[in-house]
Design a protein around this motif. Structure first.
Motif, mmCIF file in Angstrom:
data_model
loop_
_atom_site.group_PDB
_atom_site.id
_atom_site.type_symbol
_atom_site.label_atom_id
_atom_site.label_comp_id
_atom_site.label_asym_id
_atom_site.label_seq_id
_atom_site.Cartn_x
_atom_site.Cartn_y
_atom_site.Cartn_z
ATOM 1 N N LEU A 48 23.668 6.951 7.952
ATOM 2 C CA LEU A 48 24.840 7.525 7.292
ATOM 3 C C LEU A 48 24.452 8.242 6.001
ATOM 4 O O LEU A 48 24.923 9.358 5.738
ATOM 5 C CB LEU A 48 25.858 6.424 7.003
ATOM 6 N N ALA A 49 23.606 7.618 5.206
ATOM 7 C CA ALA A 49 23.177 8.244 3.951
ATOM 8 C C ALA A 49 22.408 9.535 4.224
ATOM 9 O O ALA A 49 22.601 10.548 3.529
ATOM 10 C CB ALA A 49 22.316 7.265 3.152
ATOM 11 N N ASP A 50 21.538 9.516 5.230
ATOM 12 C CA ASP A 50 20.784 10.718 5.575
ATOM 13 C C ASP A 50 21.724 11.834 6.026
ATOM 14 O O ASP A 50 21.587 12.997 5.622
ATOM 15 C CB ASP A 50 19.788 10.420 6.697
ATOM 16 N N ALA A 51 22.689 11.493 6.877
ATOM 17 C CA ALA A 51 23.623 12.496 7.391
ATOM 18 C C ALA A 51 24.459 13.086 6.264
ATOM 19 O O ALA A 51 24.687 14.308 6.217
ATOM 20 C CB ALA A 51 24.535 11.878 8.451
ATOM 21 N N ARG A 52 24.910 12.243 5.356
ATOM 22 C CA ARG A 52 25.706 12.750 4.239
ATOM 23 C C ARG A 52 24.891 13.735 3.400
ATOM 24 O O ARG A 52 25.401 14.798 3.000
ATOM 25 C CB ARG A 52 26.178 11.583 3.365
#
Length: 269
Positions: A74-78
């Motif tokens: 999730l952090a990478d995608a954001r």
């Protein structure tokens, strides 16, 4: 290659301006697993195809990160989407399977981050599958990947025979991704959000198209019935005939006949 300030590898295709499609692949695949779609979408869009952490050219998970893969995804995608928004053009996230699960949470938690989302048979199982590790699933996955790596030519032939409808280049990209994926990640057998999918769906305000097939899919009849009960006006479902979990590859023309006009409406193309 890595994107600007991106924690993961991002492959760039298509136009250099205009609306952007950010592609998030499924478990065990990579950002190169979209060749047919990229050839179509690249005429009208800037296309960014992400290698999720542990896949393709992206960094591997640390031991600590393997304890919380969904948070890391999730952090990478954001981060990738925030970078893509730099020029103010519309940004649409497109995610298959695991990638669709990540986009589900992204849209639910940050409603203004994406202008639209397309989720290709995301992991919205019914009954709901927990986010906890599933070592028995992971063990089967690891065994399969090791077999494919031991005989890639045989694996490719078997895959092409089993999936004759896949467009040219898609099976080769599928196999290449299996040669690259981190086995320690695959062994977990899961990477889903700690929040159940139906709770996330209720929170989505971003225009979202869920695309599934009519057999061997995660968004099957029970899930579709639950979506109808939730009745979120931002979320619509399209069922592509003769398509399975790999809905884009297994029925490419029918898939694009549904998705491409929807993308055009969302982005003004």
């Amino acid at each position: 290659m890595s994107g600007r300030n991106s924690p993961v590898a991002v492959h760039r295709f298509g136009r250099t301006d205009g609306p952007t499609l950010v592609l998030f692949h499924g478990n065990g695949d990579s950002g190169r697993c979209w060749p047919d779609a990229v050839s179509r979408w690249g005429r009208d869009y800037r296309v960014l195809a992400v290698d999720a952490r542990g896949h393709g050219d992206s960094p591997r998970f640390t031991a600590d990160e393997l304890q919380r893969p969904a948070e890391v995804y999730l952090a990478d995608a954001r981060s990738v989407v925030e970078n893509a928004r730099a020029d103010g053009e519309p940004v649409v996230g497109i995610g298959h399977s695991l990638g669709g699960g990540v986009l589900t949470e992204l849209a639910a938690r940050w409603p203004d981050l994406l202008d639209a989302a397309v989720l290709l048979d995301p992991p919205w199982d019914s009954p709901v599958v927990s986010h906890e590790p599933r070592p028995e699933v992971g063990e089967r996955w690891v065994t399969l990947v090791k077999e494919w790596r031991a005989d890639p030519e045989g694996a490719l032939q078997e895959h092409q025979l089993a999936n004759p409808a896949w467009p040219d280049g898609e099976s080769e990209a599928w196999l290449e991704a299996k040669m690259q994926v981190d086995l320690s990640l695959i062994a977990i057998g899961n990477g889903r959000s700690a929040t159940a999918w139906h709770e996330l769906v209720r929170a989505i305000r971003t225009p979202t198209l869920v695309v599934t097939g009519d057999h061997d899919c995660l968004v099957a009849e029970e899930t579709q019935a639950r979506l109808a009960q939730i009745a979120n006006p931002a979320v619509e479902v399209a069922v592509v005939p003769d398509a399975d979990h790999y809905v884009r590859q297994s029925a490419a023309e029918a898939f694009h006949a549904v998705v491409d006009p929807w993308l055009a409406r969302q982005t003004g193309r």
